[in-house]
Design a protein around this motif. Sequence first.
Motif, PDB file in Angstrom:
ATOM      1  N   THR A  61      -4.754   0.689   4.218  1.00  0.00           N
ATOM      2  CA  THR A  61      -4.045   0.233   3.026  1.00  0.00           C
ATOM      3  C   THR A  61      -4.143  -1.286   2.938  1.00  0.00           C
ATOM      4  N   LEU A  62      -4.586  -1.774   1.784  1.00  0.00           N
ATOM      5  CA  LEU A  62      -4.720  -3.205   1.520  1.00  0.00           C
ATOM      6  C   LEU A  62      -3.887  -3.537   0.280  1.00  0.00           C
ATOM      7  N   TRP A  63      -3.086  -4.600   0.363  1.00  0.00           N
ATOM      8  CA  TRP A  63      -2.084  -4.819  -0.665  1.00  0.00           C
ATOM      9  C   TRP A  63      -1.811  -6.302  -0.784  1.00  0.00           C
ATOM     10  N   GLN A  64      -1.945  -6.859  -1.977  1.00  0.00           N
ATOM     11  CA  GLN A  64      -1.509  -8.237  -2.221  1.00  0.00           C
ATOM     12  C   GLN A  64      -0.515  -8.218  -3.368  1.00  0.00           C
ATOM     13  N   ALA A  65       0.653  -8.791  -3.134  1.00  0.00           N
ATOM     14  CA  ALA A  65       1.739  -8.770  -4.113  1.00  0.00           C
ATOM     15  C   ALA A  65       2.438 -10.118  -4.114  1.00  0.00           C
ATOM     16  N   THR A  66       3.058 -10.441  -5.239  1.00  0.00           N
ATOM     17  CA  THR A  66       3.845 -11.661  -5.342  1.00  0.00           C
ATOM     18  C   THR A  66       5.094 -11.392  -6.168  1.00  0.00           C
ATOM     19  N   GLU A  67       6.216 -11.935  -5.693  1.00  0.00           N
ATOM     20  CA  GLU A  67       7.461 -11.929  -6.449  1.00  0.00           C
ATOM     21  C   GLU A  67       7.671 -13.333  -7.002  1.00  0.00           C
ATOM     22  N   VAL A  68       7.850 -13.435  -8.319  1.00  0.00           N
ATOM     23  CA  VAL A  68       8.065 -14.717  -8.981  1.00  0.00           C
ATOM     24  C   VAL A  68       9.453 -14.690  -9.601  1.00  0.00           C
ATOM     25  N   ASN A  69      10.331 -15.585  -9.126  1.00  0.00           N
ATOM     26  CA  ASN A  69      11.736 -15.587  -9.523  1.00  0.00           C
ATOM     27  C   ASN A  69      11.983 -16.713 -10.520  1.00  0.00           C
ATOM     28  N   LEU A  70      12.217 -16.336 -11.783  1.00  0.00           N
ATOM     29  CA  LEU A  70      12.505 -17.291 -12.847  1.00  0.00           C
ATOM     30  C   LEU A  70      13.995 -17.255 -13.186  1.00  0.00           C
ATOM     31  N   ASP A  81      -5.254  -1.411  -2.703  1.00  0.00           N
ATOM     32  CA  ASP A  81      -6.252  -0.377  -2.450  1.00  0.00           C
ATOM     33  C   ASP A  81      -5.707   0.508  -1.338  1.00  0.00           C
ATOM     34  N   MET A  82      -5.400   1.751  -1.679  1.00  0.00           N
ATOM     35  CA  MET A  82      -4.815   2.676  -0.711  1.00  0.00           C
ATOM     36  C   MET A  82      -5.864   3.603  -0.108  1.00  0.00           C
ATOM     37  N   GLY A  83      -7.121   3.239  -0.216  1.00  0.00           N
ATOM     38  CA  GLY A  83      -8.191   4.018   0.403  1.00  0.00           C
ATOM     39  C   GLY A  83      -8.716   5.113  -0.495  1.00  0.00           C
TER      40      GLY A  83
END
Length: 376
Positions: A61-70, A81-83
């Motif tokens: 499992t490959l995962w890139q995420a971002t939380e942006v707090n406004l 990509d979960m394969g």
Amino acid sequence: MGEYSKYIAPERRAVPTPYSIVDENGKAVFGTFDKEFKSMDFLKIKRPTSAPQFMNRLKLTLWQATEVNLKDGLLLAVVCDMGIFGKTMNVFYDKRTKKVYTWDTNLKSKDTKIAPTLLNGDVSEGETPVSHVKYVNSLDKNKLYLNGYHKGRCFIDSKEYSEKPAIEYNFELTRVSKPCCVSIPFPGSPNNNRPLYSQKDLYSVSGKLVFNGEEFKVDENAGAIMDDHRGYYPRKAHYDWVSTMGKLNIDGKMKWFGFNLTRNQSIDQEKYNENIIWFENETSLLPPVTFTRNPETKDYLARRGKCEWIVKDEHDMVNLKFKVYNLNAMLMHAVVVNIDYYITFGELEGYLRDEDGKKCILDGLTGIGEDKTLLL
């Protein structure tokens, strides 16, 4: 070292990062590291699961995420990509209305791109006719660039509506603290070689976000956390997570602040975890934590919107209540994968202590969390 540093295992102290996360014998490197790896070829890891080596591609499992707090909203932007398939996902919490908007579009694994490293402009990207999430990773220069959009089918408060709002954004993120880089051993490998790698960083934010035709202000207090996530999950897995990011009043001044608290399948919670406080240019480590809930997250809707998470450690460094105001429930029950995944938003109450024992009061800050169970 502060008075609470004795509760932090030596293995949690960052050491110089090797060139690669996998050595010449196919053995994964475990521990806490001071910067990014220059090579992260997880497919070369020898027998990370009980499946044959050629199955690594489907198990990873490959995962890139971002939380942006406004000021008025919080965005979660994901490409993974979960394969067996890939995914673009954007989740937006409107703080004013407390509504959660979720766009979730699958694509083929072969059409999903996850950056080989977080350096030198390496790109993570997923694109479909209705969505696009793109990361340009330049952490060698303390920079991260994120842009994307999503339209069409949208779930509002976990229900699909005929209303089809759209979101688009373009951000430049600048790292404002030290990175949190951990490689955690998970159970289930025949040779104790099953890693879960996570890097999380705190950022200031500039740029633009437009939701349903309305531009949301990106001011000097806007903060973000990026999560680069790679590994081999056990067939049965569960993790809990809660975080916030932005600025906090510290000693009478508004300063950069964030935290990460996670409980997962680490074989040794004391030595291998990713619990941390970020300050401006500095970090303070936190010990293992436990999550308890009343009621359980899955019962949130049935209980007319009431759910509270209690997050604590054994040494009074973490004493938090997370009052869930709304969530997105992603339930996937298929032949090859079962996922119960709740992304939650709400308000924090309580405190964290740094290693010197100083309290950080978090009352009123917006929090984001996950309660996720996998059966792969």
